[in-house]
Design a protein around this motif. Structure first.
Motif, PDB file in Angstrom:
ATOM      1  N   PRO A   1       0.838  -1.204   0.000  1.00 26.59           N
ATOM      2  CA  PRO A   1       0.000   0.000   0.000  1.00 26.59           C
ATOM      3  C   PRO A   1       0.872   1.253   0.000  1.00 26.59           C
ATOM      4  O   PRO A   1       1.910   1.297   0.667  1.00 26.59           O
ATOM      5  N   GLU A   2       0.458   2.266  -0.736  1.00 26.72           N
ATOM      6  CA  GLU A   2       1.263   3.478  -0.883  1.00 26.72           C
ATOM      7  C   GLU A   2       1.558   4.147   0.461  1.00 26.72           C
ATOM      8  O   GLU A   2       2.606   4.783   0.630  1.00 26.72           O
ATOM      9  N   GLN A   3       0.665   4.006   1.426  1.00 27.55           N
ATOM     10  CA  GLN A   3       0.879   4.644   2.719  1.00 27.55           C
ATOM     11  C   GLN A   3       2.085   4.059   3.453  1.00 27.55           C
ATOM     12  O   GLN A   3       2.564   4.625   4.427  1.00 27.55           O
ATOM     13  N   ARG A   4       2.603   2.931   2.971  1.00 25.37           N
ATOM     14  CA  ARG A   4       3.799   2.332   3.572  1.00 25.37           C
ATOM     15  C   ARG A   4       5.067   2.668   2.791  1.00 25.37           C
ATOM     16  O   ARG A   4       6.105   2.035   2.981  1.00 25.37           O
ATOM     17  N   LEU A   5       4.989   3.643   1.924  1.00 26.10           N
ATOM     18  CA  LEU A   5       6.096   3.954   1.021  1.00 26.10           C
ATOM     19  C   LEU A   5       7.424   4.101   1.751  1.00 26.10           C
ATOM     20  O   LEU A   5       8.418   3.451   1.399  1.00 26.10           O
ATOM     21  N   ASP A   6       7.475   4.946   2.761  1.00 25.02           N
ATOM     22  CA  ASP A   6       8.734   5.194   3.463  1.00 25.02           C
ATOM     23  C   ASP A   6       9.191   3.970   4.254  1.00 25.02           C
ATOM     24  O   ASP A   6      10.383   3.649   4.292  1.00 25.02           O
ATOM     25  N   LEU A   7       8.248   3.281   4.881  1.00 25.08           N
ATOM     26  CA  LEU A   7       8.601   2.113   5.685  1.00 25.08           C
ATOM     27  C   LEU A   7       9.138   0.966   4.833  1.00 25.08           C
ATOM     28  O   LEU A   7      10.023   0.220   5.260  1.00 25.08           O
ATOM     29  N   ALA A   8       8.606   0.822   3.621  1.00 27.17           N
ATOM     30  CA  ALA A   8       8.938  -0.341   2.794  1.00 27.17           C
ATOM     31  C   ALA A   8      10.212  -0.170   1.972  1.00 27.17           C
ATOM     32  O   ALA A   8      10.678  -1.129   1.354  1.00 27.17           O
ATOM     33  N   LYS A   9      10.790   1.026   1.956  1.00 22.68           N
ATOM     34  CA  LYS A   9      11.945   1.282   1.091  1.00 22.68           C
ATOM     35  C   LYS A   9      13.107   0.329   1.364  1.00 22.68           C
ATOM     36  O   LYS A   9      13.735  -0.187   0.439  1.00 22.68           O
ATOM     37  N   ALA A  10      13.407   0.107   2.636  1.00 24.40           N
ATOM     38  CA  ALA A  10      14.557  -0.735   2.980  1.00 24.40           C
ATOM     39  C   ALA A  10      14.337  -2.175   2.541  1.00 24.40           C
ATOM     40  O   ALA A  10      15.246  -2.824   2.003  1.00 24.40           O
ATOM     41  N   GLU A  11      13.131  -2.685   2.746  1.00 32.05           N
ATOM     42  CA  GLU A  11      12.841  -4.064   2.364  1.00 32.05           C
ATOM     43  C   GLU A  11      12.838  -4.220   0.844  1.00 32.05           C
ATOM     44  O   GLU A  11      13.317  -5.233   0.311  1.00 32.05           O
ATOM     45  N   LEU A  12      12.308  -3.228   0.141  1.00 33.74           N
ATOM     46  CA  LEU A  12      12.336  -3.251  -1.320  1.00 33.74           C
ATOM     47  C   LEU A  12      13.778  -3.272  -1.820  1.00 33.74           C
ATOM     48  O   LEU A  12      14.125  -4.030  -2.739  1.00 33.74           O
ATOM     49  N   LYS A  13      14.624  -2.454  -1.214  1.00 38.11           N
ATOM     50  CA  LYS A  13      16.036  -2.409  -1.605  1.00 38.11           C
ATOM     51  C   LYS A  13      16.717  -3.749  -1.343  1.00 38.11           C
ATOM     52  O   LYS A  13      17.513  -4.231  -2.158  1.00 38.11           O
ATOM     53  N   GLN A  14      16.392  -4.364  -0.212  1.00 39.24           N
ATOM     54  CA  GLN A  14      16.972  -5.662   0.120  1.00 39.24           C
ATOM     55  C   GLN A  14      16.565  -6.717  -0.905  1.00 39.24           C
ATOM     56  O   GLN A  14      17.394  -7.503  -1.375  1.00 39.24           O
ATOM     57  N   PHE A  15      15.282  -6.726  -1.252  1.00 39.10           N
ATOM     58  CA  PHE A  15      14.782  -7.693  -2.230  1.00 39.10           C
ATOM     59  C   PHE A  15      15.418  -7.462  -3.598  1.00 39.10           C
ATOM     60  O   PHE A  15      15.936  -8.397  -4.223  1.00 39.10           O
ATOM     61  N   SER A  16      15.416  -6.216  -4.053  1.00 37.32           N
ATOM     62  CA  SER A  16      15.960  -5.902  -5.375  1.00 37.32           C
ATOM     63  C   SER A  16      17.448  -6.230  -5.459  1.00 37.32           C
ATOM     64  O   SER A  16      17.927  -6.758  -6.467  1.00 37.32           O
ATOM     65  N   GLY A  17      18.171  -5.915  -4.391  1.00 34.88           N
ATOM     66  CA  GLY A  17      19.608  -6.149  -4.393  1.00 34.88           C
ATOM     67  C   GLY A  17      19.997  -7.601  -4.252  1.00 34.88           C
ATOM     68  O   GLY A  17      21.168  -7.957  -4.435  1.00 34.88           O
ATOM     69  N   SER A  18      19.023  -8.457  -3.936  1.00 32.73           N
ATOM     70  CA  SER A  18      19.335  -9.877  -3.729  1.00 32.73           C
ATOM     71  C   SER A  18      19.341 -10.680  -5.024  1.00 32.73           C
ATOM     72  O   SER A  18      19.728 -11.852  -5.024  1.00 32.73           O
ATOM     73  N   ILE A  19      18.907 -10.069  -6.130  1.00 34.05           N
ATOM     74  CA  ILE A  19      18.848 -10.799  -7.402  1.00 34.05           C
ATOM     75  C   ILE A  19      20.268 -11.042  -7.909  1.00 34.05           C
ATOM     76  O   ILE A  19      21.033 -10.105  -8.135  1.00 34.05           O
ATOM     77  N   LYS A  20      20.617 -12.301  -8.080  1.00 38.17           N
ATOM     78  CA  LYS A  20      21.945 -12.674  -8.551  1.00 38.17           C
ATOM     79  C   LYS A  20      21.806 -13.584  -9.772  1.00 38.17           C
ATOM     80  O   LYS A  20      20.939 -14.454  -9.805  1.00 38.17           O
ATOM     81  N   ILE A  21      22.673 -13.363 -10.756  1.00 43.60           N
ATOM     82  CA  ILE A  21      22.650 -14.221 -11.939  1.00 43.60           C
ATOM     83  C   ILE A  21      24.017 -14.853 -12.142  1.00 43.60           C
ATOM     84  O   ILE A  21      25.040 -14.316 -11.712  1.00 43.60           O
ATOM     85  N   ALA A  22      24.023 -15.999 -12.803  1.00 47.04           N
ATOM     86  CA  ALA A  22      25.268 -16.721 -13.043  1.00 47.04           C
ATOM     87  C   ALA A  22      26.180 -15.913 -13.964  1.00 47.04           C
ATOM     88  O   ALA A  22      25.704 -15.242 -14.887  1.00 47.04           O
ATOM     89  N   PRO A  23      27.489 -15.956 -13.738  1.00 53.64           N
ATOM     90  CA  PRO A  23      28.423 -15.206 -14.588  1.00 53.64           C
ATOM     91  C   PRO A  23      28.431 -15.682 -16.037  1.00 53.64           C
ATOM     92  O   PRO A  23      28.920 -14.971 -16.921  1.00 53.64           O
ATOM     93  N   THR A  24      27.876 -16.865 -16.285  1.00 48.13           N
ATOM     94  CA  THR A  24      27.827 -17.375 -17.658  1.00 48.13           C
ATOM     95  C   THR A  24      26.777 -16.659 -18.503  1.00 48.13           C
ATOM     96  O   THR A  24      26.828 -16.712 -19.736  1.00 48.13           O
ATOM     97  N   LEU A  25      25.811 -15.998 -17.852  1.00 43.84           N
ATOM     98  CA  LEU A  25      24.807 -15.232 -18.593  1.00 43.84           C
ATOM     99  C   LEU A  25      25.387 -13.881 -18.976  1.00 43.84           C
ATOM    100  O   LEU A  25      25.907 -13.153 -18.132  1.00 43.84           O
ATOM    101  N   ASP A  26      25.290 -13.530 -20.253  1.00 43.23           N
ATOM    102  CA  ASP A  26      25.757 -12.215 -20.673  1.00 43.23           C
ATOM    103  C   ASP A  26      24.822 -11.642 -21.723  1.00 43.23           C
ATOM    104  O   ASP A  26      23.777 -12.219 -22.039  1.00 43.23           O
ATOM    105  N   ARG A  27      25.201 -10.513 -22.276  1.00 42.42           N
ATOM    106  CA  ARG A  27      24.340  -9.787 -23.198  1.00 42.42           C
ATOM    107  C   ARG A  27      23.918 -10.624 -24.399  1.00 42.42           C
ATOM    108  O   ARG A  27      22.816 -10.478 -24.922  1.00 42.42           O
TER     109      ARG A  27
END
Length: 222
Positions: A150-176
């Protein structure tokens, strides 16, 4: 008294966050992302849907094999894939508007980030919903990562969103070259981009009702 209540609220959020800590999960042999404990996984005809409730928002990850695995030729074709995907998602909601679209890089792959703001407050009285997307396209599979709240949680959710987004990892064999073949710019000759990544949009529509139900539960707990 207000300070005590505020302190208790902070402690409560901290404890909740601890109990819902995100843990790395292998989506396949090439992609890993962190999900909350107790997440669910559905697998239908090779299409995987991961869902979980974090401390302040809901998480959805889709892994959908592409119906057409013919390689894209140029970077502009990849951008058209993302454009088609975003348009498809926006059309799901009459009151949805796309905000902050931007290019991103995860490992050696190009991706797309955007937020879909859905405002049904005029008819339902509920807080507008923010759905934050990260799109990754490869020749064989389209990955969708979503964190919504919910938008009313915008400020509270920023840290968790950043944690989730930053956790995405891909294998080094994948490239352009797992996304497109040529460094040349410009449009490819008649490229029917709409067929690429379309399956992921269809799957996303299927789970919308489930997400809405979870968001209503979150809203009730605000």
């Amino acid at each position: 008294m207000k300070k005590i209540i505020l302190s208790l609220s902070i402690i409560l959020f901290s404890l909740t966050g601890f109990s819902q800590a995100l843990k790395p999960v292998k989506i396949d042999s090439l992609v890993t992302v962190s999900l909350p404990a107790g997440f669910t996984k559905k697998d239908t005809l090779g299409q995987q849907i991961y869902q979980g409730s974090a401390s302040l928002g809901n998480i959805l990850v889709l892994r959908v094999p592409n119906a057409n695995t013919k390689p894209l030729n140029k970077e502009s074709d990849l951008k058209d894939v993302f454009k088609t995907y975003i348009n498809g998602i926006q059309k799901q909601s009459v009151n949805g508007s796309v905000m902050y679209p931007r290019d991103t890089t995860i490992g050696k792959l190009e991706g797309k980030v955007f937020t879909l703001r859905i405002d049904n407050s005029g008819s339902t009285g509920e807080s507008p919903e923010l759905r934050n997307f990260i799109l990754l396209y490869t020749q064989d599979v389209t990955y969708t990562f979503e964190y919504n709240y919910p938008e009313q949680r915008l400020d509270l959710a920023k840290a968790e969103l950043k944690q989730f987004s930053g956790s995405i990892k891909i294998a080094p064999t994948l490239d352009r070259r797992d996304q497109y073949l040529s460094d040349a710019k410009g449009m490819s000759a008649p490229a029917k981009i709409g067929i690429y990544g379309g399956g992921a949009v269809i799957i996303l529509i299927i789970v919308l009702t489930v997400i809405k139900r979870k968001n209503s539960q979150l809203e009730a707990g605000v």
